[in-house]
Design an enzyme around this catalytic site. Sequence first.
Site, PDB file in Angstrom:
ATOM      1  N   LYS A  18       0.838  -1.214   0.000  1.00 14.88           N
ATOM      2  CA  LYS A  18       0.000   0.000   0.000  1.00 14.88           C
ATOM      3  C   LYS A  18       0.868   1.257   0.000  1.00 14.88           C
ATOM      4  O   LYS A  18       0.647   2.161  -0.794  1.00 14.88           O
ATOM      5  CB  LYS A  18      -0.926   0.017   1.224  1.00 14.88           C
ATOM      6  CG  LYS A  18      -1.913  -1.131   1.285  1.00 14.88           C
ATOM      7  CD  LYS A  18      -2.894  -0.959   2.432  1.00 14.88           C
ATOM      8  CE  LYS A  18      -2.272  -1.032   3.813  1.00 14.88           C
ATOM      9  NZ  LYS A  18      -1.659  -2.326   4.146  1.00 14.88           N
ATOM     10  N   ARG A  93      -9.745   0.133   8.483  1.00 19.66           N
ATOM     11  CA  ARG A  93      -9.247  -1.226   8.672  1.00 19.66           C
ATOM     12  C   ARG A  93     -10.254  -2.093   9.415  1.00 19.66           C
ATOM     13  O   ARG A  93     -10.008  -3.283   9.604  1.00 19.66           O
ATOM     14  CB  ARG A  93      -7.970  -1.167   9.516  1.00 19.66           C
ATOM     15  CG  ARG A  93      -6.678  -1.529   8.774  1.00 19.66           C
ATOM     16  CD  ARG A  93      -5.551  -1.223   9.736  1.00 19.66           C
ATOM     17  NE  ARG A  93      -4.309  -1.867   9.465  1.00 19.66           N
ATOM     18  CZ  ARG A  93      -3.237  -1.229   8.991  1.00 19.66           C
ATOM     19  NH1 ARG A  93      -3.299   0.024   8.641  1.00 19.66           N
ATOM     20  NH2 ARG A  93      -2.092  -1.879   8.861  1.00 19.66           N
ATOM     21  N   ARG A 132      11.724  -6.298   5.188  1.00 22.28           N
ATOM     22  CA  ARG A 132      11.512  -4.860   4.948  1.00 22.28           C
ATOM     23  C   ARG A 132      12.448  -4.003   5.802  1.00 22.28           C
ATOM     24  O   ARG A 132      12.686  -4.286   6.970  1.00 22.28           O
ATOM     25  CB  ARG A 132      10.052  -4.502   5.274  1.00 22.28           C
ATOM     26  CG  ARG A 132       9.789  -3.006   5.184  1.00 22.28           C
ATOM     27  CD  ARG A 132       8.346  -2.690   4.984  1.00 22.28           C
ATOM     28  NE  ARG A 132       7.512  -2.977   6.138  1.00 22.28           N
ATOM     29  CZ  ARG A 132       6.203  -2.763   6.150  1.00 22.28           C
ATOM     30  NH1 ARG A 132       5.587  -2.283   5.079  1.00 22.28           N
ATOM     31  NH2 ARG A 132       5.492  -3.050   7.223  1.00 22.28           N
ATOM     32  N   ARG A 165      11.134  -2.006  11.245  1.00 24.94           N
ATOM     33  CA  ARG A 165       9.982  -1.656  12.073  1.00 24.94           C
ATOM     34  C   ARG A 165       9.789  -2.728  13.141  1.00 24.94           C
ATOM     35  O   ARG A 165       9.881  -3.911  12.857  1.00 24.94           O
ATOM     36  CB  ARG A 165       8.719  -1.554  11.200  1.00 24.94           C
ATOM     37  CG  ARG A 165       8.537  -0.183  10.594  1.00 24.94           C
ATOM     38  CD  ARG A 165       7.419  -0.158   9.592  1.00 24.94           C
ATOM     39  NE  ARG A 165       6.154  -0.702  10.068  1.00 24.94           N
ATOM     40  CZ  ARG A 165       5.022  -0.646   9.379  1.00 24.94           C
ATOM     41  NH1 ARG A 165       4.997  -0.067   8.192  1.00 24.94           N
ATOM     42  NH2 ARG A 165       3.916  -1.163   9.859  1.00 24.94           N
ATOM     43  N   ARG A 176      -0.471  -9.514  13.069  1.00 25.58           N
ATOM     44  CA  ARG A 176      -1.005  -8.501  12.142  1.00 25.58           C
ATOM     45  C   ARG A 176      -1.758  -9.150  10.984  1.00 25.58           C
ATOM     46  O   ARG A 176      -2.813  -8.676  10.591  1.00 25.58           O
ATOM     47  CB  ARG A 176       0.128  -7.627  11.603  1.00 25.58           C
ATOM     48  CG  ARG A 176       0.644  -6.638  12.618  1.00 25.58           C
ATOM     49  CD  ARG A 176       1.991  -6.072  12.235  1.00 25.58           C
ATOM     50  NE  ARG A 176       1.921  -5.206  11.096  1.00 25.58           N
ATOM     51  CZ  ARG A 176       2.961  -4.955  10.297  1.00 25.58           C
ATOM     52  NH1 ARG A 176       4.118  -5.551  10.494  1.00 25.58           N
ATOM     53  NH2 ARG A 176       2.825  -4.123   9.282  1.00 25.58           N
TER      54      ARG A 176
HETATM   55  P1  AMP Z   1       0.821   0.266   8.688  1.00 26.07           P
HETATM   56  O1  AMP Z   1       1.965   1.207   8.516  1.00 26.07           O
HETATM   57  O2  AMP Z   1      -0.384   0.648   7.862  1.00 26.07           O
HETATM   58  O3  AMP Z   1       1.206  -1.173   8.523  1.00 26.07           O
HETATM   59  O4  AMP Z   1       0.346   0.425  10.212  1.00 26.07           O
HETATM   60  C1  AMP Z   1       1.192   0.098  11.273  1.00 26.07           C
HETATM   61  C2  AMP Z   1       0.381  -0.170  12.521  1.00 26.07           C
HETATM   62  O5  AMP Z   1      -0.316   1.029  12.906  1.00 26.07           O
HETATM   63  C3  AMP Z   1      -0.706  -1.221  12.366  1.00 26.07           C
HETATM   64  O6  AMP Z   1      -0.218  -2.542  12.516  1.00 26.07           O
HETATM   65  C4  AMP Z   1      -1.662  -0.814  13.474  1.00 26.07           C
HETATM   66  O7  AMP Z   1      -1.177  -1.220  14.744  1.00 26.07           O
HETATM   67  C5  AMP Z   1      -1.604   0.705  13.433  1.00 26.07           C
HETATM   68  N1  AMP Z   1      -2.636   1.207  12.512  1.00 26.07           N
HETATM   69  C6  AMP Z   1      -2.449   1.782  11.287  1.00 26.07           C
HETATM   70  N2  AMP Z   1      -3.625   2.096  10.718  1.00 26.07           N
HETATM   71  C7  AMP Z   1      -4.583   1.711  11.603  1.00 26.07           C
HETATM   72  C8  AMP Z   1      -6.006   1.745  11.596  1.00 26.07           C
HETATM   73  N3  AMP Z   1      -6.682   2.218  10.554  1.00 26.07           N
HETATM   74  N4  AMP Z   1      -6.647   1.262  12.696  1.00 26.07           N
HETATM   75  C9  AMP Z   1      -5.991   0.809  13.768  1.00 26.07           C
HETATM   76  N5  AMP Z   1      -4.658   0.712  13.820  1.00 26.07           N
HETATM   77  C10 AMP Z   1      -3.955   1.173  12.761  1.00 26.07           C
END
Ligand code: AMP
Length: 179
Positions: A18, A93, A132, A165, A176
């Site tokens: 994404k 999400r 990553r 990360r 996740r």
């Molecule tokens: P990402 O960078 O999109 O993989 O997001 C990293 C982490 O941030 C996720 O694993 C969640 O813990 C949190 N996170 C990001 N977006 C959301 C969302 N829309 N709702 C809840 N937690 C989120």
Amino acid sequence: IGGTKMNLILFGAPGAGKGTQAAEIVKKYKLTHISTGEMFRNEIANKTAMGELANSYISKGHLVPDEVTVELVKERLALEDCKNGFILDGFPRTLSQAKCLDQICLDLNIKIDYVIDIEVNQDELISRLSGRRVCKNCGTSYHLTFNKPLKEGVCDKCGADLYTRKDDSIDSVKVRLQT
Ligand code: AMP
């Protein structure tokens, strides 16, 4: 193409790409990139109260509670730079977030034009996430084998260090993907 006003949502599991695709799309169409994950990582880096709260969920691979996430997005979408089009990366999400987004759109008079769903099989996701590496400064993603930086551990774009990360650890990745 440049300057086409549209509002997009990118769906896809963690590791589907994404962030990578959003970066390409915003460059081409001059849209505002809204990544909730990136916003939380900034809060964590700035050691804010929200960052501390978010980190307690993110580091374990769990989602940050909907109330916190929805409020963050609501404030972000009301800002001026979203008027010429935006791309939501990582939000909504959950079903409840999707319903809240409907209400936010009504309140702010916004329409979502397209939703793009990126589908990638689970084995591929695990291998992408475990290799990553991300730039500390500009957030660009690399991969130890599929997308190496020119110089090991250094961002091609801005020269800052790359890091892994915390939520890309194998235990967090499993949680996740399940979530
Ligand atoms: P990402 O960078 O999109 O993989 O997001 C990293 C982490 O941030 C996720 O694993 C969640 O813990 C949190 N996170 C990001 N977006 C959301 C969302 N829309 N709702 C809840 N937690 C989120």
